[in-house]
Design a protein around this motif. Structure first.
Motif, PDB file in Angstrom:
ATOM      1  N   MET A  54       0.834  -1.205   0.000  1.00 32.24           N
ATOM      2  CA  MET A  54       0.000   0.000   0.000  1.00 32.24           C
ATOM      3  C   MET A  54       0.866   1.250   0.000  1.00 32.24           C
ATOM      4  SD  MET A  54      -2.890  -1.300   2.754  1.00 32.24           S
ATOM      5  CE  MET A  54      -3.787   0.246   2.815  1.00 32.24           C
ATOM      6  N   VAL A  55       1.939   1.224   0.788  1.00 29.10           N
ATOM      7  CA  VAL A  55       2.869   2.356   0.819  1.00 29.10           C
ATOM      8  C   VAL A  55       3.487   2.583  -0.553  1.00 29.10           C
ATOM      9  CG1 VAL A  55       5.089   3.131   1.741  1.00 29.10           C
ATOM     10  CG2 VAL A  55       3.373   2.164   3.282  1.00 29.10           C
ATOM     11  N   GLU A  56       3.905   1.507  -1.192  1.00 29.97           N
ATOM     12  CA  GLU A  56       4.549   1.622  -2.500  1.00 29.97           C
ATOM     13  C   GLU A  56       3.571   2.099  -3.576  1.00 29.97           C
ATOM     14  OE1 GLU A  56       6.259  -2.243  -3.019  1.00 29.97           O
ATOM     15  OE2 GLU A  56       8.062  -1.729  -1.850  1.00 29.97           O
ATOM     16  N   GLU A  57       2.305   1.733  -3.424  1.00 33.10           N
ATOM     17  CA  GLU A  57       1.282   2.206  -4.360  1.00 33.10           C
ATOM     18  C   GLU A  57       1.094   3.716  -4.279  1.00 33.10           C
ATOM     19  OE1 GLU A  57      -2.157  -0.077  -3.451  1.00 33.10           O
ATOM     20  OE2 GLU A  57      -1.344  -1.935  -4.310  1.00 33.10           O
ATOM     21  N   MET A  58       1.489   4.308  -3.143  1.00 38.50           N
ATOM     22  CA  MET A  58       1.418   5.759  -2.979  1.00 38.50           C
ATOM     23  C   MET A  58       2.671   6.450  -3.510  1.00 38.50           C
ATOM     24  SD  MET A  58      -0.220   6.098   0.848  1.00 38.50           S
ATOM     25  CE  MET A  58      -1.398   4.899   1.433  1.00 38.50           C
ATOM     26  N   GLY A  59       3.578   5.673  -4.112  1.00 38.00           N
ATOM     27  CA  GLY A  59       4.776   6.255  -4.713  1.00 38.00           C
ATOM     28  C   GLY A  59       5.958   6.371  -3.779  1.00 38.00           C
ATOM     29  N   ARG A  60       5.879   5.743  -2.593  1.00 38.52           N
ATOM     30  CA  ARG A  60       6.970   5.798  -1.641  1.00 38.52           C
ATOM     31  C   ARG A  60       7.684   4.446  -1.573  1.00 38.52           C
ATOM     32  NH1 ARG A  60       8.118  10.471  -1.928  1.00 38.52           N
ATOM     33  NH2 ARG A  60       9.667   9.942  -0.336  1.00 38.52           N
ATOM     34  N   LYS A  61       8.914   4.453  -1.117  1.00 36.24           N
ATOM     35  CA  LYS A  61       9.672   3.226  -0.931  1.00 36.24           C
ATOM     36  C   LYS A  61       9.285   2.595   0.409  1.00 36.24           C
ATOM     37  CE  LYS A  61      13.666   5.077  -3.433  1.00 36.24           C
ATOM     38  NZ  LYS A  61      15.093   5.477  -3.307  1.00 36.24           N
ATOM     39  N   SER A  62       9.390   1.269   0.469  1.00 38.52           N
ATOM     40  CA  SER A  62       8.991   0.592   1.691  1.00 38.52           C
ATOM     41  C   SER A  62       9.751  -0.708   1.869  1.00 38.52           C
ATOM     42  CB  SER A  62       7.484   0.301   1.677  1.00 38.52           C
ATOM     43  OG  SER A  62       7.068  -0.288   2.886  1.00 38.52           O
ATOM     44  N   MET A  63       9.852  -1.132   3.107  1.00 35.19           N
ATOM     45  CA  MET A  63      10.352  -2.461   3.439  1.00 35.19           C
ATOM     46  C   MET A  63       9.658  -2.915   4.715  1.00 35.19           C
ATOM     47  SD  MET A  63      14.133  -1.969   5.248  1.00 35.19           S
ATOM     48  CE  MET A  63      14.080  -3.607   6.016  1.00 35.19           C
ATOM     49  N   PHE A  64       9.631  -4.216   4.930  1.00 37.14           N
ATOM     50  CA  PHE A  64       9.082  -4.760   6.171  1.00 37.14           C
ATOM     51  C   PHE A  64       9.971  -5.908   6.606  1.00 37.14           C
ATOM     52  CE2 PHE A  64       7.175  -7.018   2.659  1.00 37.14           C
ATOM     53  CZ  PHE A  64       7.128  -8.346   3.055  1.00 37.14           C
ATOM     54  N   GLU A  65      10.067  -6.076   7.918  1.00 34.78           N
ATOM     55  CA  GLU A  65      10.963  -7.102   8.450  1.00 34.78           C
ATOM     56  C   GLU A  65      10.486  -7.545   9.825  1.00 34.78           C
ATOM     57  OE1 GLU A  65      15.677  -7.276   9.514  1.00 34.78           O
ATOM     58  OE2 GLU A  65      15.107  -6.542   7.515  1.00 34.78           O
ATOM     59  N   GLN A  66      10.633  -8.824  10.074  1.00 35.99           N
ATOM     60  CA  GLN A  66      10.279  -9.376  11.373  1.00 35.99           C
ATOM     61  C   GLN A  66      11.294  -8.931  12.422  1.00 35.99           C
ATOM     62  OE1 GLN A  66      10.382 -13.701  11.705  1.00 35.99           O
ATOM     63  NE2 GLN A  66       8.515 -13.646  12.949  1.00 35.99           N
ATOM     64  N   MET A  67      10.809  -8.655  13.617  1.00 39.35           N
ATOM     65  CA  MET A  67      11.694  -8.238  14.693  1.00 39.35           C
ATOM     66  C   MET A  67      11.125  -8.690  16.028  1.00 39.35           C
ATOM     67  SD  MET A  67      12.908  -4.397  15.820  1.00 39.35           S
ATOM     68  CE  MET A  67      11.392  -4.100  16.747  1.00 39.35           C
ATOM     69  N   LYS A  68      12.008  -9.194  16.892  1.00 38.70           N
ATOM     70  CA  LYS A  68      11.631  -9.550  18.251  1.00 38.70           C
ATOM     71  C   LYS A  68      12.140  -8.440  19.154  1.00 38.70           C
ATOM     72  CE  LYS A  68      11.746 -13.379  21.529  1.00 38.70           C
ATOM     73  NZ  LYS A  68      12.295 -14.733  21.818  1.00 38.70           N
ATOM     74  N   ILE A  69      11.263  -7.583  19.604  1.00 35.38           N
ATOM     75  CA  ILE A  69      11.666  -6.316  20.218  1.00 35.38           C
ATOM     76  C   ILE A  69      12.419  -6.485  21.534  1.00 35.38           C
ATOM     77  CG2 ILE A  69       9.537  -5.903  21.537  1.00 35.38           C
ATOM     78  CD1 ILE A  69       9.747  -2.958  20.526  1.00 35.38           C
ATOM     79  N   GLU A  70      12.180  -7.569  22.252  1.00 32.19           N
ATOM     80  CA  GLU A  70      12.892  -7.766  23.510  1.00 32.19           C
ATOM     81  C   GLU A  70      14.290  -8.354  23.309  1.00 32.19           C
ATOM     82  OE1 GLU A  70       9.988 -11.310  23.217  1.00 32.19           O
ATOM     83  OE2 GLU A  70      10.204  -9.264  22.455  1.00 32.19           O
ATOM     84  N   ASP A  71      14.628  -8.688  22.069  1.00 30.30           N
ATOM     85  CA  ASP A  71      15.938  -9.248  21.724  1.00 30.30           C
ATOM     86  C   ASP A  71      16.828  -8.133  21.171  1.00 30.30           C
ATOM     87  OD1 ASP A  71      18.128 -10.452  20.418  1.00 30.30           O
ATOM     88  OD2 ASP A  71      16.974 -12.254  19.939  1.00 30.30           O
ATOM     89  N   VAL A  72      17.854  -7.765  21.919  1.00 27.07           N
ATOM     90  CA  VAL A  72      18.732  -6.665  21.522  1.00 27.07           C
ATOM     91  C   VAL A  72      19.317  -6.893  20.135  1.00 27.07           C
ATOM     92  CG1 VAL A  72      20.879  -5.461  22.072  1.00 27.07           C
ATOM     93  CG2 VAL A  72      19.303  -6.079  23.899  1.00 27.07           C
ATOM     94  N   ASN A  73      19.757  -8.104  19.859  1.00 29.96           N
ATOM     95  CA  ASN A  73      20.391  -8.399  18.568  1.00 29.96           C
ATOM     96  C   ASN A  73      19.398  -8.303  17.413  1.00 29.96           C
ATOM     97  OD1 ASN A  73      22.921  -8.903  19.748  1.00 29.96           O
ATOM     98  ND2 ASN A  73      22.387 -11.035  20.164  1.00 29.96           N
ATOM     99  N   SER A  74      18.161  -8.737  17.658  1.00 31.69           N
ATOM    100  CA  SER A  74      17.131  -8.653  16.621  1.00 31.69           C
ATOM    101  C   SER A  74      16.827  -7.202  16.271  1.00 31.69           C
ATOM    102  CB  SER A  74      15.851  -9.351  17.104  1.00 31.69           C
ATOM    103  OG  SER A  74      14.815  -9.231  16.147  1.00 31.69           O
ATOM    104  N   VAL A  75      16.747  -6.347  17.279  1.00 31.52           N
ATOM    105  CA  VAL A  75      16.474  -4.928  17.052  1.00 31.52           C
ATOM    106  C   VAL A  75      17.635  -4.279  16.298  1.00 31.52           C
ATOM    107  CG1 VAL A  75      16.044  -2.701  18.149  1.00 31.52           C
ATOM    108  CG2 VAL A  75      14.981  -4.764  19.076  1.00 31.52           C
ATOM    109  N   GLN A  76      18.861  -4.577  16.710  1.00 29.87           N
ATOM    110  CA  GLN A  76      20.028  -3.974  16.053  1.00 29.87           C
ATOM    111  C   GLN A  76      20.142  -4.422  14.606  1.00 29.87           C
ATOM    112  OE1 GLN A  76      22.315  -1.623  17.637  1.00 29.87           O
ATOM    113  NE2 GLN A  76      22.423  -1.356  15.413  1.00 29.87           N
ATOM    114  N   GLU A  77      19.868  -5.678  14.355  1.00 26.92           N
ATOM    115  CA  GLU A  77      19.916  -6.179  12.981  1.00 26.92           C
ATOM    116  C   GLU A  77      18.876  -5.486  12.112  1.00 26.92           C
ATOM    117  OE1 GLU A  77      19.601 -10.409  10.477  1.00 26.92           O
ATOM    118  OE2 GLU A  77      19.356 -10.393  12.665  1.00 26.92           O
ATOM    119  N   LEU A  78      17.691  -5.300  12.651  1.00 27.15           N
ATOM    120  CA  LEU A  78      16.639  -4.596  11.918  1.00 27.15           C
ATOM    121  C   LEU A  78      17.069  -3.177  11.568  1.00 27.15           C
ATOM    122  CD1 LEU A  78      14.142  -2.353  12.592  1.00 27.15           C
ATOM    123  CD2 LEU A  78      13.813  -4.085  10.813  1.00 27.15           C
ATOM    124  N   VAL A  79      17.601  -2.461  12.531  1.00 21.29           N
ATOM    125  CA  VAL A  79      18.032  -1.083  12.293  1.00 21.29           C
ATOM    126  C   VAL A  79      19.169  -1.045  11.268  1.00 21.29           C
ATOM    127  CG1 VAL A  79      19.081   0.958  13.349  1.00 21.29           C
ATOM    128  CG2 VAL A  79      17.228  -0.248  14.516  1.00 21.29           C
TER     129      VAL A  79
END
Length: 259
Positions: A54-79
């Motif tokens: 839906m975001v891309e249909e509005m002409g913007r770039k987008s990405m999505f990714e799974q993240m486990k927020i209580e896991d420091v390494n998962s959050v850092q990898e996402l960022v």
């Protein structure tokens, strides 16, 4: 000022918890307002992919990714992946939170309490810790935390939401106070009862029809809010229109907290 001049053409708004009822609306309105969008999900990959499209249909770039927020390494990898894809982050929206049930404090178990604190409070700290160096490097950026109006006016049986969100509010204000010299702003939006996401489930399962009507009577505008109401406040605070606003909490609750 048109919506499409509210955000930089480069960089991205990172929406933590982008597949929830509020996260979806915020992601779409950010895109409508001219921002690229990266969103996280915990389990609902299908919904994340749909919102990203839906975001891309509005002409913007987008990405999505799974993240486990209580896991420091998962959050850092996402960022790290977001920076690799977009170069910079101009906005971090925290609209995540564990699924909770209403219950009196004496009914809350130790395991429930630990889960909520680890997921919400420690999770938000993990997000700040991973993203703050990038916003500092840019000497600009903003954090928006979606909390709850219950941090100001506590309703019984809401400790699993109100208590951790009060900590999230104070963490947000700490960022505002300490990081303003680097051009970083940080604000909160406090929804009242919203007919979206977990709010819809609580209204349907946690209260009888007569109680719901009483709740509406306690709201100055005599109606529950919608996801779009929250998204409008978030996007405003994240945008250049709010460039001199920081350390604030805006309650989007129809006037409930003040009466």
């Amino acid at each position: 000022m048109t919506r499409h001049s509210m955000f930089p053409s480069e960089g991205v708004a990172l929406i933590i918890g982008g597949t929830g009822g509020l996260g979806k609306e915020i992601s779409c309105l950010m895109a409508e307002s001219g921002s690229n969008v990266a969103l996280t999900y915990r389990q609902n990959k299908e919904e994340a992919a749909k919102i990203s499209s839906m975001v891309e249909e509005m002409g913007r770039k987008s990405m999505f990714e799974q993240m486990k927020i209580e896991d420091v390494n998962s959050v850092q990898e996402l960022v790290n992946n977001v920076i690799a894809n977009f170069g910079s982050i101009h906005t971090v929206v925290y609209t995540s939170g564990p699924d909770i049930a209403l219950g009196y404090i004496n009914q809350v178990t130790h395991d429930e309490w630990r889960r909520v604190i680890d997921t919400d409070v420690n999770g938000f700290f993990n997000v700040i810790h991973a993203t703050l160096p990038h916003l500092r490097d840019n000497r600009a950026g903003t954090y928006i935390s979606v909390i709850t109006a219950a941090v100001h006016k506590y309703p019984a049986r809401d400790s699993l939401s109100a208590v951790p969100k009060a900590a999230v509010e104070m963490l947000t204000k700490a960022v505002s106070r300490e990081e303003g010299k680097f051009g970083i702003r940080a604000n909160c939006v406090g929804p009242g009862m919203i007919e979206a996401g977990i709010g819809t489930r609580m209204l349907e399962e946690g209260f009888t029809a007569s109680v719901r009507e009483t709740m509406k009577h306690d709201i100055s505008l005599r109606k529950f809010g919608e996801a779009r109401d929250i998204a409008e406040a978030v996007v405003f605070l994240a945008s250049s229109r709010a460039k001199h606003i920081t350390g604030q909490t805006i309650f989007v609750d129809g006037g409930w907290v003040h009466f």
